[in-house]
Design a protein around this motif. Structure first.
Motif, PDB file in Angstrom:
ATOM      1  N   VAL A 114      33.379  15.582  16.655  1.00 53.53           N
ATOM      2  CA  VAL A 114      32.577  15.618  15.615  1.00 53.53           C
ATOM      3  C   VAL A 114      33.151  15.240  14.191  1.00 53.53           C
ATOM      4  O   VAL A 114      32.731  14.305  13.479  1.00 53.53           O
ATOM      5  CB  VAL A 114      32.163  17.033  15.196  1.00 53.53           C
ATOM      6  CG1 VAL A 114      31.169  17.352  14.211  1.00 53.53           C
ATOM      7  CG2 VAL A 114      31.576  17.887  16.527  1.00 53.53           C
ATOM      8  N   GLU A 115      34.495  15.347  14.018  1.00 51.92           N
ATOM      9  CA  GLU A 115      35.367  14.776  12.907  1.00 51.92           C
ATOM     10  C   GLU A 115      35.248  13.240  13.185  1.00 51.92           C
ATOM     11  O   GLU A 115      35.110  12.483  11.832  1.00 51.92           O
ATOM     12  CB  GLU A 115      36.790  15.267  13.221  1.00 51.92           C
ATOM     13  CG  GLU A 115      36.984  16.731  12.704  1.00 51.92           C
ATOM     14  CD  GLU A 115      37.439  16.719  11.143  1.00 51.92           C
ATOM     15  OE1 GLU A 115      38.115  15.653  10.745  1.00 51.92           O
ATOM     16  OE2 GLU A 115      37.376  17.757  10.615  1.00 51.92           O
ATOM     17  N   ILE A 116      35.370  12.706  14.162  1.00 52.37           N
ATOM     18  CA  ILE A 116      35.381  11.128  14.205  1.00 52.37           C
ATOM     19  C   ILE A 116      33.772  10.594  13.927  1.00 52.37           C
ATOM     20  O   ILE A 116      33.661   9.552  12.947  1.00 52.37           O
ATOM     21  CB  ILE A 116      35.812  10.622  15.803  1.00 52.37           C
ATOM     22  CG1 ILE A 116      37.016  11.133  15.862  1.00 52.37           C
ATOM     23  CG2 ILE A 116      35.760   9.206  15.687  1.00 52.37           C
ATOM     24  CD1 ILE A 116      37.776  11.004  17.430  1.00 52.37           C
ATOM     25  N   LEU A 117      33.122  11.369  14.358  1.00 48.20           N
ATOM     26  CA  LEU A 117      31.420  11.107  13.949  1.00 48.20           C
ATOM     27  C   LEU A 117      31.301  10.965  12.585  1.00 48.20           C
ATOM     28  O   LEU A 117      30.534  10.202  12.055  1.00 48.20           O
ATOM     29  CB  LEU A 117      30.686  11.807  14.987  1.00 48.20           C
ATOM     30  CG  LEU A 117      30.565  11.471  16.505  1.00 48.20           C
ATOM     31  CD1 LEU A 117      29.795  12.473  17.055  1.00 48.20           C
ATOM     32  CD2 LEU A 117      30.040  10.024  16.538  1.00 48.20           C
ATOM     33  N   ARG A 118      32.079  12.098  11.826  1.00 49.06           N
ATOM     34  CA  ARG A 118      31.813  12.305  10.551  1.00 49.06           C
ATOM     35  C   ARG A 118      32.253  11.095   9.766  1.00 49.06           C
ATOM     36  O   ARG A 118      31.595  10.414   8.806  1.00 49.06           O
ATOM     37  CB  ARG A 118      32.487  13.371  10.085  1.00 49.06           C
ATOM     38  CG  ARG A 118      31.609  14.475   9.582  1.00 49.06           C
ATOM     39  CD  ARG A 118      32.676  15.787   9.560  1.00 49.06           C
ATOM     40  NE  ARG A 118      33.510  15.565   8.250  1.00 49.06           N
ATOM     41  CZ  ARG A 118      33.060  15.992   7.264  1.00 49.06           C
ATOM     42  NH1 ARG A 118      31.835  16.766   7.040  1.00 49.06           N
ATOM     43  NH2 ARG A 118      33.539  15.952   6.122  1.00 49.06           N
ATOM     44  N   ALA A 119      33.341  10.397  10.201  1.00 49.40           N
ATOM     45  CA  ALA A 119      34.207   9.387   9.521  1.00 49.40           C
ATOM     46  C   ALA A 119      33.042   8.069   9.845  1.00 49.40           C
ATOM     47  O   ALA A 119      32.743   7.286   9.013  1.00 49.40           O
ATOM     48  CB  ALA A 119      35.290   9.099   9.986  1.00 49.40           C
TER      49      ALA A 119
END
Ligand SMILES: Nc1ncnc2c1ncn2[C@@H]1O[C@H](COP(=O)(O)OP(=O)(O)OP(=O)(O)O)[C@@H](O)[C@H]1O
Ligand SMILES: [Mg+2]
Length: 507
Positions: free
Chosen positions: A153-158
């Motif tokens: 989720v963190e990576i997708l946010r970026a």
């Protein structure tokens, strides 16, 4: 005549102080488009500080950061995002009660007639996930997800913000080997689309597998750079630590004594009240290391929590030298002689707003010599802390520093120092070297073996199969909440252990 394009990101002469600590000193760092750049260095070397400066979370005392050749002044994550820099932090910054889709679009929500359009958000997230091989259910609540998926989720946010520089601070520290392999593939794919990736890790194998460029820091300074084709793990390790490091441990066979910890027919539920340990039988003798190998999520966490009193027991028994400890409080169990290096040091191991000295006696401050007849003796607390800080090489060596200001690896050293200092009968070490640099791993592994040889019963739970095989005298494989095999580590077949971990059987 063509002029080479300026690098995606360039740090020039950056210096950053925190009080007496020179966290970054005259750092130069250059990141090119389409390449994975690994940033290495021992605990407290200044890696997180450097990337936090790049991301605008900290302001450098001097020096500059350039994007595509132009000096930028970033005043926080907003500016970084506008400048198309994304970051996945060492500690995630998600909102647990929101869904995956809500977290991804947070701050840039698609709207329809002024209202957030959640269906649109979900379909955007689904498309993004598919494109980058980061499959996830957009409607899942973040707090219900295992840590590896939270990281997605963190990576997708970026990625949702279309970054062209992506920084990841120790992303693999919390991943299983399978998840790590997958993530390295994702990073490679991103670089192939032109993104500049900055990747912090302590695992040299990962660096050799994925990096195009390598920069090494030590004590705030850049001490070297390399490319994988012209270096190897041993030379990277010595560049990091400033001396040569033993990458594998020399040790003598164990001479086990009596059973100290005995677990019989243990049944434990997980957070959702479904059974996560289905009748575990396991014992650990004095003077031996029993290693629990398994893919994360097969009951290891619940096993550790049950032994240490952090989780209730449904049925079965856990005895310490014949005394039932199931159902006792964590403090009682600790006082009876069970030490615990917890997997989640932020949650169970430390109090960030307290000093290093106080954290070194957590759970013990009410006992002599730290307290007599209800009166605290600060002198004893300080002496203990000074001794342990020196012995475990905690940096900075300031016992009055708040634990929250320590680097990730130094926090782990504080927990380990405290737990080793208890003269316990049993040590339950859960992921004891997670986030720790190579020099400190060597140190902690030596310690475990020294205490084993002094008669401690050690239960080691680790997601790193190499760590289990390197330290354990007996290996217990856990699968689906059951121990599916226990055998002597002597001559054990690594592939067979791998198969047992994945399927519970060896065929
Ligand atoms: N907010 C802060 N206040 C005070 N000191 C800090 C702060 N942040 C970092 N430091 C100190 O700066 C130094 C560098 O820390 P940093 O977190 O950058 O290290 P690191 O290389 O990321 O280490 P690790 O591998 O353990 O995560 C450490 O000595 C740390 O204690
Ligand atoms: Mg760090």
């Amino acid at each position: 005549m063509s002029v080479a394009a300026p690098p995606a990101l360039e740090v020039l002469g950056v210096t950053k102080r925190f009080g007496d600590v020179l966290a970054n000193e005259d750092v130069d760092f250059r990141v090119e488009r389409g390449r994975v750049h690994a940033l290495l260095g021992e605990n407290g070397a200044g890696k997180s500080t450097l990337v936090n400066i790049i991301f605008g979370l900290y302001r450098a005392d001097s020096g500059e950061v350039r994007r595509n050749g132009e000096v930028v002044h970033l005043n926080g994550p907003r500016d970084a995002i506008d400048s198309r820099i994304g970051m996945v932090h060492q500690h995630f910054q998600l909102v647990p009660v929101l869904t995956v889709a809500e977290n991804v679009v947070l701050g840039n929500e698609p709207t329809r007639r002024g209202v957030v359009d959640l269906d649109e958000a979900a379909s955007v997230v689904r498309a993004l996930a598919e494109r980058f091989g980061l499959e996830i259910d957009p409607w899942a609540r973040v707090e219900d997800l295992p840590i590896g998926l939270q990281q997605r989720v963190e990576i997708l946010r970026a990625l949702f913000r279309e970054v062209d520089i992506l920084i990841l601070d120790e992303p693999t520290a919390v991943l299983t080997p399978q998840e790590t392999t997958h993530l390295l593939g994702v990073l490679r794919g991103l670089a192939d689309t032109g993104v500049a990736v900055v990747f912090i890790t302590h695992k040299l194998r990962e660096v050799m597998a994925v990096a195009d460029d390598i920069t090494v820091m030590r004590r705030g300074k850049v001490v070297g750079s390399a490319v994988p084709a012209e270096t190897d793990e041993a030379s990277l390790a010595s560049m990091m630590v400033g001396r040569s490091v033993e990458l594998s441990l020399e040790r003598t066979p164990a001479s086990p004594g009596d059973k100290v910890l005995t677990i019989v027919d243990l049944v434990v539920n997980d957070d959702r009240r479904s059974q996560s340990l289905n009748g575990i039988n396991l014992d650990v003798r004095a003077g031996e290391v029993v290693g629990v190998a398994g893919v994360e999520g097969n009951g290891q966490r619940e096993l550790v929590e049950a032994i240490t009193g952090l989780r209730g027991v449904v049925s079965g028994s856990i005895t310490l030298e014949g005394v039932e400890i199931a159902g006792m409080s964590p403090r009682q169990i600790s006082t009876m002689g069970v030490s615990h290096i917890p997997e989640d040091r932020e949650k169970f191991g430390l109090i960030g707003a307290h000093t290093v000295a106080d954290n070194m006696v957590l759970n013990r401050y009410h006992q002599p010599p730290y307290s007599r007849h209800g009166i605290r003796s600060p002198g004893a607390v300080e002496d203990n802390a000074e001794r342990l800080v020196a012995e475990f090489d905690v940096r900075p060596s300031n016992i009055g520093a708040m634990v929250a200001t320590l680097s990730g690896g130094n926090k782990q050293k504080v927990v380990a120092a405290r737990e080793f200092s208890h003269e316990a009968k049993v040590m339950v070490a859960a992921q004891p070297t997670r986030g720790i640099d190579i020099g400190n791993i060597e140190f902690i592994h030596r310690r475990l073996i020294e205490y084993r040889d002094a008669g401690m019963a050690i239960l080691l739970v680790s997601a790193e199969l190499d760590e289990v095989l390197g330290l354990a005298d007996r290996v217990a494989v856990i699968y689906g909440g059951q121990i599916v095999a226990i055998e002597s580590a002597d001559g054990i077949d690594r592939d067979r252990v791998g198969r047992l971990m994945l399927s519970g059987t060896d065929n």
